[in-house]
Design a protein around this motif. Structure first.
Motif, PDB file in Angstrom:
ATOM      1  N   GLU A  20       1.028  -1.337   0.270  1.00 27.61           N
ATOM      2  CA  GLU A  20       0.296   0.444  -0.461  1.00 27.61           C
ATOM      3  C   GLU A  20       0.663   0.946   0.475  1.00 27.61           C
ATOM      4  O   GLU A  20       0.794   1.907  -1.241  1.00 27.61           O
ATOM      5  CB  GLU A  20      -1.295  -0.246   1.427  1.00 27.61           C
ATOM      6  N   LEU A  21       2.007   1.572   1.070  1.00 25.36           N
ATOM      7  CA  LEU A  21       3.190   2.427   0.982  1.00 25.36           C
ATOM      8  C   LEU A  21       3.730   2.186  -0.479  1.00 25.36           C
ATOM      9  O   LEU A  21       3.680   3.880  -0.503  1.00 25.36           O
ATOM     10  CB  LEU A  21       3.994   1.599   2.200  1.00 25.36           C
ATOM     11  N   MET A  23       3.057   1.681  -3.770  1.00 25.43           N
ATOM     12  CA  MET A  23       1.663   2.640  -4.184  1.00 25.43           C
ATOM     13  C   MET A  23       1.091   3.895  -4.131  1.00 25.43           C
ATOM     14  O   MET A  23       0.853   4.279  -5.223  1.00 25.43           O
ATOM     15  CB  MET A  23       0.047   1.220  -4.537  1.00 25.43           C
ATOM     16  N   ARG A  24       0.951   4.107  -3.138  1.00 22.21           N
ATOM     17  CA  ARG A  24       1.041   5.263  -2.379  1.00 22.21           C
ATOM     18  C   ARG A  24       2.070   6.444  -3.122  1.00 22.21           C
ATOM     19  O   ARG A  24       1.672   7.846  -3.961  1.00 22.21           O
ATOM     20  CB  ARG A  24       0.367   5.341  -1.467  1.00 22.21           C
ATOM     21  N   TRP A  25       2.999   6.075  -2.637  1.00 27.74           N
ATOM     22  CA  TRP A  25       4.153   7.398  -2.936  1.00 27.74           C
ATOM     23  C   TRP A  25       4.063   7.075  -4.227  1.00 27.74           C
ATOM     24  O   TRP A  25       4.777   7.872  -5.132  1.00 27.74           O
ATOM     25  CB  TRP A  25       5.315   6.838  -2.132  1.00 27.74           C
ATOM     26  N   TYR A  27       1.845   6.655  -6.693  1.00 22.78           N
ATOM     27  CA  TYR A  27       0.869   6.946  -7.372  1.00 22.78           C
ATOM     28  C   TYR A  27       1.116   8.993  -7.119  1.00 22.78           C
ATOM     29  O   TYR A  27       0.126   9.951  -8.059  1.00 22.78           O
ATOM     30  CB  TYR A  27      -1.054   6.620  -7.329  1.00 22.78           C
ATOM     31  N   GLU A  28       0.945   8.915  -6.228  1.00 22.02           N
ATOM     32  CA  GLU A  28       1.381  10.406  -5.606  1.00 22.02           C
ATOM     33  C   GLU A  28       2.727  11.042  -6.602  1.00 22.02           C
ATOM     34  O   GLU A  28       2.939  12.334  -6.582  1.00 22.02           O
ATOM     35  CB  GLU A  28       2.266  10.763  -4.198  1.00 22.02           C
ATOM     36  N   PRO A  34      -5.321   8.033  -7.874  1.00 21.54           N
ATOM     37  CA  PRO A  34      -5.274   6.337  -7.876  1.00 21.54           C
ATOM     38  C   PRO A  34      -6.875   5.467  -8.250  1.00 21.54           C
ATOM     39  O   PRO A  34      -7.143   5.215  -8.906  1.00 21.54           O
ATOM     40  CB  PRO A  34      -5.353   5.795  -6.364  1.00 21.54           C
ATOM     41  N   GLU A  59      -7.140  -1.407  -1.218  1.00 23.50           N
ATOM     42  CA  GLU A  59      -7.083  -0.334  -0.515  1.00 23.50           C
ATOM     43  C   GLU A  59      -7.258   0.810  -1.073  1.00 23.50           C
ATOM     44  O   GLU A  59      -7.650   2.456  -1.160  1.00 23.50           O
ATOM     45  CB  GLU A  59      -6.733  -0.940   0.397  1.00 23.50           C
ATOM     46  N   VAL A  60      -6.432   0.996  -1.861  1.00 22.60           N
ATOM     47  CA  VAL A  60      -5.545   1.569  -2.835  1.00 22.60           C
ATOM     48  C   VAL A  60      -6.522   2.303  -3.682  1.00 22.60           C
ATOM     49  O   VAL A  60      -6.840   3.599  -3.608  1.00 22.60           O
ATOM     50  CB  VAL A  60      -3.361   1.172  -3.080  1.00 22.60           C
ATOM     51  N   ASP A  63      -9.874   4.983  -3.223  1.00 15.91           N
ATOM     52  CA  ASP A  63      -9.709   6.004  -2.794  1.00 15.91           C
ATOM     53  C   ASP A  63      -9.824   6.890  -4.186  1.00 15.91           C
ATOM     54  O   ASP A  63      -9.312   6.978  -4.938  1.00 15.91           O
ATOM     55  CB  ASP A  63      -7.510   6.438  -2.417  1.00 15.91           C
TER      56      ASP A  63
END
Length: 106
Positions: A20-21, A23-25, A27-28, A34, A59-60, A63
């Protein structure tokens, strides 16, 4: 596959939190929300790693996703196994074949 090194006993053990971390990083860093992603080329090897990856994707990618907007998940890798160069090349080709557009790098 990503592992933050703290959430699991072994570094090779899949970590949903690490996924998750990462992927979030990503996409950011790409400036891509996302919830706007329509297709993901997954690892897809038929192992327990898939369940971790899919849970993290769920989960990601939910959002900011509007109700009814689907995100398709595929994996061409299941057809050719772990031949790394071929798997990566075919993953990109499969994504392009599905009509994906790549974010601008400029």
């Amino acid at each position: 596959m990503s592992n933050d090194g703290r959430s699991e006993e072994r570094i090779t053990t899949p970590s949903r939190t690490g996924q998750e971390l990462a992927m979030r990083w990503a996409y950011e860093d790409a400036g891509l929300p996302p919830g706007t992603v329509d297709y993901v080329e997954a690892h897809g090897t038929g192992t327990r790693i898939d369940a971790v990856e899919l849970a993290a994707l769920n989960e990601v990618l939910t959002d900011g996703r509007p109700p009814g907007r689907r995100c398709l998940v595929g994996s061409v890798k299941t057809n050719i196994a772990h031949c790394e160069a071929a798997a990566g090349t075919l993953g990109v080709r499969d994504t392009e074949h599905r009509g994906a557009s790549w974010p601008s790098t400029t």
